[in-house]
Scaffold this motif. Structure first.
Motif, PDB file in Angstrom:
ATOM      1  N   ASN A 108     -11.220   4.269  45.339  1.00 30.16           N
ATOM      2  CA  ASN A 108     -12.373   5.024  45.830  1.00 30.16           C
ATOM      3  C   ASN A 108     -12.032   6.056  46.897  1.00 30.16           C
ATOM      4  N   GLY A 109     -10.786   6.159  47.344  1.00 32.74           N
ATOM      5  CA  GLY A 109     -10.405   7.171  48.320  1.00 32.74           C
ATOM      6  C   GLY A 109     -10.791   6.869  49.744  1.00 32.74           C
ATOM      7  N   MET A 110     -11.114   5.619  50.031  1.00 32.59           N
ATOM      8  CA  MET A 110     -11.479   5.249  51.399  1.00 32.59           C
ATOM      9  C   MET A 110     -10.269   4.789  52.217  1.00 32.59           C
ATOM     10  N   THR A 111      -9.161   4.517  51.585  1.00 30.98           N
ATOM     11  CA  THR A 111      -7.938   4.104  52.281  1.00 30.98           C
ATOM     12  C   THR A 111      -6.776   4.928  51.752  1.00 30.98           C
ATOM     13  N   ASN A 112      -5.688   4.914  52.503  1.00 27.40           N
ATOM     14  CA  ASN A 112      -4.487   5.631  52.079  1.00 27.40           C
ATOM     15  C   ASN A 112      -3.491   4.727  51.374  1.00 27.40           C
ATOM     16  N   ASN A 113      -3.936   3.529  50.984  1.00 32.03           N
ATOM     17  CA  ASN A 113      -3.105   2.626  50.211  1.00 32.03           C
ATOM     18  C   ASN A 113      -3.225   3.007  48.745  1.00 32.03           C
ATOM     19  N   ASN A 114      -2.122   3.458  48.157  1.00 30.28           N
ATOM     20  CA  ASN A 114      -2.173   3.958  46.784  1.00 30.28           C
ATOM     21  C   ASN A 114      -2.412   2.873  45.757  1.00 30.28           C
ATOM     22  N   ASP A 115      -2.217   1.613  46.123  1.00 28.44           N
ATOM     23  CA  ASP A 115      -2.392   0.503  45.168  1.00 28.44           C
ATOM     24  C   ASP A 115      -3.727  -0.204  45.332  1.00 28.44           C
ATOM     25  N   ASP A 116      -4.638   0.365  46.092  1.00 36.01           N
ATOM     26  CA  ASP A 116      -5.926  -0.287  46.354  1.00 36.01           C
ATOM     27  C   ASP A 116      -6.913   0.077  45.234  1.00 36.01           C
ATOM     28  N   TYR A 117      -6.666  -0.476  44.040  1.00 39.90           N
ATOM     29  CA  TYR A 117      -7.496  -0.179  42.875  1.00 39.90           C
ATOM     30  C   TYR A 117      -8.564  -1.252  42.694  1.00 39.90           C
ATOM     31  N   GLU A 118      -9.666  -0.841  42.074  1.00 39.14           N
ATOM     32  CA  GLU A 118     -10.731  -1.747  41.676  1.00 39.14           C
ATOM     33  C   GLU A 118     -10.990  -1.585  40.182  1.00 39.14           C
ATOM     34  N   LEU A 119     -11.300  -2.686  39.523  1.00 39.66           N
ATOM     35  CA  LEU A 119     -11.568  -2.635  38.094  1.00 39.66           C
ATOM     36  C   LEU A 119     -12.923  -1.986  37.850  1.00 39.66           C
ATOM     37  N   CYS A 120     -12.903  -0.950  37.020  1.00 42.16           N
ATOM     38  CA  CYS A 120     -14.143  -0.261  36.660  1.00 42.16           C
ATOM     39  C   CYS A 120     -14.647  -0.718  35.297  1.00 42.16           C
ATOM     40  N   MET A 121     -13.781  -0.774  34.311  1.00 44.01           N
ATOM     41  CA  MET A 121     -14.197  -1.204  32.969  1.00 44.01           C
ATOM     42  C   MET A 121     -12.983  -1.700  32.206  1.00 44.01           C
ATOM     43  N   ARG A 122     -13.270  -2.529  31.213  1.00 45.71           N
ATOM     44  CA  ARG A 122     -12.228  -3.040  30.319  1.00 45.71           C
ATOM     45  C   ARG A 122     -12.887  -3.322  28.976  1.00 45.71           C
ATOM     46  N   SER A 123     -12.412  -2.664  27.916  1.00 47.38           N
ATOM     47  CA  SER A 123     -13.025  -2.792  26.594  1.00 47.38           C
ATOM     48  C   SER A 123     -11.945  -3.098  25.575  1.00 47.38           C
ATOM     49  N   ASP A 124     -12.233  -4.076  24.708  1.00 51.16           N
ATOM     50  CA  ASP A 124     -11.319  -4.458  23.637  1.00 51.16           C
ATOM     51  C   ASP A 124     -11.753  -3.799  22.332  1.00 51.16           C
ATOM     52  N   GLY A 125     -10.801  -3.731  21.406  1.00 52.11           N
ATOM     53  CA  GLY A 125     -11.093  -3.196  20.090  1.00 52.11           C
ATOM     54  C   GLY A 125     -11.381  -1.711  20.072  1.00 52.11           C
ATOM     55  N   VAL A 126     -10.774  -0.962  20.939  1.00 50.64           N
ATOM     56  CA  VAL A 126     -10.965   0.492  20.996  1.00 50.64           C
ATOM     57  C   VAL A 126      -9.908   1.140  20.105  1.00 50.64           C
ATOM     58  N   ASN A 127     -10.334   1.849  19.107  1.00 50.73           N
ATOM     59  CA  ASN A 127      -9.428   2.513  18.174  1.00 50.73           C
ATOM     60  C   ASN A 127      -9.440   4.024  18.444  1.00 50.73           C
ATOM     61  N   LEU A 128      -8.352   4.509  18.965  1.00 55.62           N
ATOM     62  CA  LEU A 128      -8.210   5.932  19.251  1.00 55.62           C
ATOM     63  C   LEU A 128      -7.228   6.548  18.269  1.00 55.62           C
ATOM     64  N   PRO A 129      -7.401   7.809  17.946  1.00 55.25           N
ATOM     65  CA  PRO A 129      -6.473   8.472  17.012  1.00 55.25           C
ATOM     66  C   PRO A 129      -5.085   8.616  17.629  1.00 55.25           C
ATOM     67  N   LYS A 130      -4.080   8.670  16.763  1.00 52.95           N
ATOM     68  CA  LYS A 130      -2.706   8.845  17.230  1.00 52.95           C
ATOM     69  C   LYS A 130      -2.391  10.331  17.374  1.00 52.95           C
ATOM     70  N   ASN A 131      -1.394  10.588  18.189  1.00 53.93           N
ATOM     71  CA  ASN A 131      -0.880  11.959  18.378  1.00 53.93           C
ATOM     72  C   ASN A 131      -2.001  12.894  18.841  1.00 53.93           C
ATOM     73  N   GLY A 132      -2.461  12.629  20.065  1.00 54.67           N
ATOM     74  CA  GLY A 132      -3.516  13.459  20.628  1.00 54.67           C
ATOM     75  C   GLY A 132      -3.028  14.313  21.788  1.00 54.67           C
ATOM     76  N   TYR A 133      -3.949  15.121  22.312  1.00 52.88           N
ATOM     77  CA  TYR A 133      -3.699  15.987  23.472  1.00 52.88           C
ATOM     78  C   TYR A 133      -4.374  15.376  24.695  1.00 52.88           C
ATOM     79  N   PHE A 134      -3.712  15.504  25.863  1.00 58.76           N
ATOM     80  CA  PHE A 134      -4.317  15.132  27.132  1.00 58.76           C
ATOM     81  C   PHE A 134      -4.906  16.383  27.778  1.00 58.76           C
ATOM     82  N   GLY A 135      -6.018  16.192  28.481  1.00 56.60           N
ATOM     83  CA  GLY A 135      -6.634  17.321  29.163  1.00 56.60           C
ATOM     84  C   GLY A 135      -7.560  16.871  30.268  1.00 56.60           C
ATOM     85  N   VAL A 136      -7.858  17.806  31.164  1.00 59.39           N
ATOM     86  CA  VAL A 136      -8.818  17.601  32.252  1.00 59.39           C
ATOM     87  C   VAL A 136      -9.684  18.846  32.319  1.00 59.39           C
TER      88      VAL A 136
END
Length: 519
Positions: free
Chosen positions: A209-237
């Protein structure tokens, strides 16, 4: 009692599930090999090149790339931008870490930022947070503006699309989302971090959440099983602004491919064989080019020496270092041997003095010495006595003498060094200045000598005239009073005047020499 126990059990199960998901985030714990993919990543410094391009990436719209970050959408109204990889992925499972910051002046911002993994590159001015609609793949949307007035923004959602669905802006995509969480990522003191992992058809999203400078201070947001994504894709923002505007800055985009252990070994073997073949091909090509160059330029190689003679091999370097070390050890041993010989010589001199005393008194009876006592003195021939104190005093005097000689030697060396420095400075100084100073002093001394000689000649001439004159004239010439100037007083005054002239000339020469240094 039973409802309370059931509630406690449910809370414990939820906590255990979150803990299990968090602890099993890193696939390294289950024997999965991680490989950093630099062609699908960017990070500072030197994020952008001098020409403004980002290596292995391309951006457009209102996006701006700098050496430290990529500003996907600036804090102006109706701005859109995106950045995409140039090539598709060649791996099935991946882990992406995004470090970004969304900042704005207002309490509410718009519109948001999105992470994409799609089969085709999106638009740079698309309707869905700066990218194209009806995408085929995954979109992780960081929505800043509350379009449905449910007061559930900023919100992070995962939307999977097969290329046929249109994004529901009115309801902020709640009817299409796979999963999500409510997290505020605007105006944080530290950059926000999102870690998106896709492995074995399991999608996991963790948020810092950006409240601390500890880079490993993560929180679980979501976790989903059975997600089928296509192969050989592009990354983007991509990012977009509306009536309200925020700065959307991305600092890091780090991609890591995930592989099973056996698959990694097979891939490594293939890669090693490929690299070996390429290396051998390059070496053969290089040798052929060398031969062709020698054939085309035969004259340039007649006088060419073997360059191996100019460079020592590892064995030669090692032998040279060993020889240098042995030489230093031998030098130290010689120095120690010399010092030991000096000490032995002093001891022999002392023993010679003692033996002489014992030989002189060999016929005399000595009083018996007490047990454990040491003879303090021995009598020499001729009545002399040599005691241990005298020997120590002699050695002490010799040491003092040696130290005095060293000091004198050092003093003489300092004098020689200073003399050399003076001569060197005179050589480097301007020639006219040195000649003028020496010439003036010598000329002045010569003039003083000539003046003294003239004064002596004048006095002797006057004396001869007085001696040859008649007695009466001499009496008349004598001064009637004692106020006449004598020879001694006259010479003294003359010498004082000459000294004053000499001092004035020296001062004048020094002043002129100092003034010449400024030219």
């Amino acid at each position: 009692m039973l409802p309370t126990f059931c509630k406690f059990l449910a809370i414990f199960c939820i906590f255990a599930k979150q803990t299990y998901a968090t602890t099993n985030l890193s696939p390294g714990a289950v024997g999965v090999h991680r490989r950093f993919e630099y062609k699908y990543s960017f990070k500072p410094p030197y994020l952008a090149q001098k020409d403004g391009t980002v290596p292995f990436w391309e951006y457009g719209g209102n996006a701006i790339a700098s050496s430290e970050s990529v500003r996907v959408a600036p804090s102006l109204r109706s701005q859109k931008g995106a950045i995409w990889t140039k090539t598709q992925t060649n791996f099935d499972w991946w882990d992406v870490e995004i470090v970004f910051r969304v900042t704005g002046r207002g309490r509410i911002g718009a519109d948001g930022l999105a992470f994409w993994y799609t089969t085709e590159k999106g638009d740079y001015n698309g309707p869905v947070f700066g990218s194209s609609d009806r995408w085929n793949g995954l979109g992780i949307i960081f929505d800043s503006f509350d379009n449905d007035n449910k007061h559930n923004n900023p919100y992070i959602s995962a939307v999977v699309n097969d290329g046929t669905k249109q994004y529901d802006h009115t309801n902020d995509g709640t009817t299409q989302l796979l999963s999500g969480c409510l997290r505020d990522f605007r105006n944080k003191p530290f950059p926000t971090r999102a870690r998106i992992e896709y492995y074995n058809n399991v999608l996991t999203v963790l948020i810092h959440n950006g409240m601390t400078n500890n880079n490993d201070d993560y929180e679980l947001c979501m976790r989903s099983d059975g997600v089928n994504l296509p192969k050989n894709g592009y990354f983007g923002v991509s990012a977009a602004t509306g009536g309200l505007a925020d700065d959307h800055d991305v600092f890091h985009f780090l991609t890591t491919s995930l592989h099973a252990a056996g698959q990694v070994q097979e891939n490594q073997k293939v890669d090693n064989q490929k690299l070996t073949a390429e290396y051998n091909e390059y070496q053969d090509k290089l040798e052929k080019q060398k031969l062709e160059y020698k054939k085309e330029h035969p004259n340039e190689h007649k006088d060419e020496e073997d360059f191996d003679e100019f460079y020592e091999s590892e064995d030669q370097r090692e032998l040279r270092q060993i020889w240098q070390g042995q030489s230093q050890i031998a030098e130290h041993l010689r120095e120690l041997s010399r010092k030991v010989d000096e000490i032995i010589g002093r001891q022999e001199n002392t023993l010679t003095l003692v033996s002489r005393g014992l030989a002189a008194n060999a016929g005399q009876a000595l009083p018996p010495a007490a047990a454990g006592s040491v003879p303090q003195q021995q009598q020499l021939g001729g009545g002399g006595v040599v005691s241990r104190t005298d020997v120590d005093l002699l050695l002490t005097n010799q040491n003092v003498l040696l130290s005095s000689i060293r000091e004198i030697r050092q003093l003489v060396g300092d004098i020689n060094v200073r003399t050399d420095n003076i001569q060197t400075n005179q050589k480097h100084a301007p020639t006219a200045q040195i000649q003028s100073t020496g010439y003036d002093v010598q000329t002045l001394i010569a003039e003083m000598r000539d003046g003294m000689n003239q004064v002596k000649q004048g006095i002797s001439h006057v004396g001869q005239k007085l001696a040859s004159a008649p007695q009466g004239a001499a009496q008349v010439a004598n001064c009637p009073t004692g106020s006449c100037v004598g020879v001694t007083l006259f010479l003294s005054v003359t010498v004082v005047q000459l000294l004053l002239v000499f001092i004035y000339n020296i001062f004048k020469n020094r002043s002129e020499a100092q003034a010449k240094k400024f030219y």
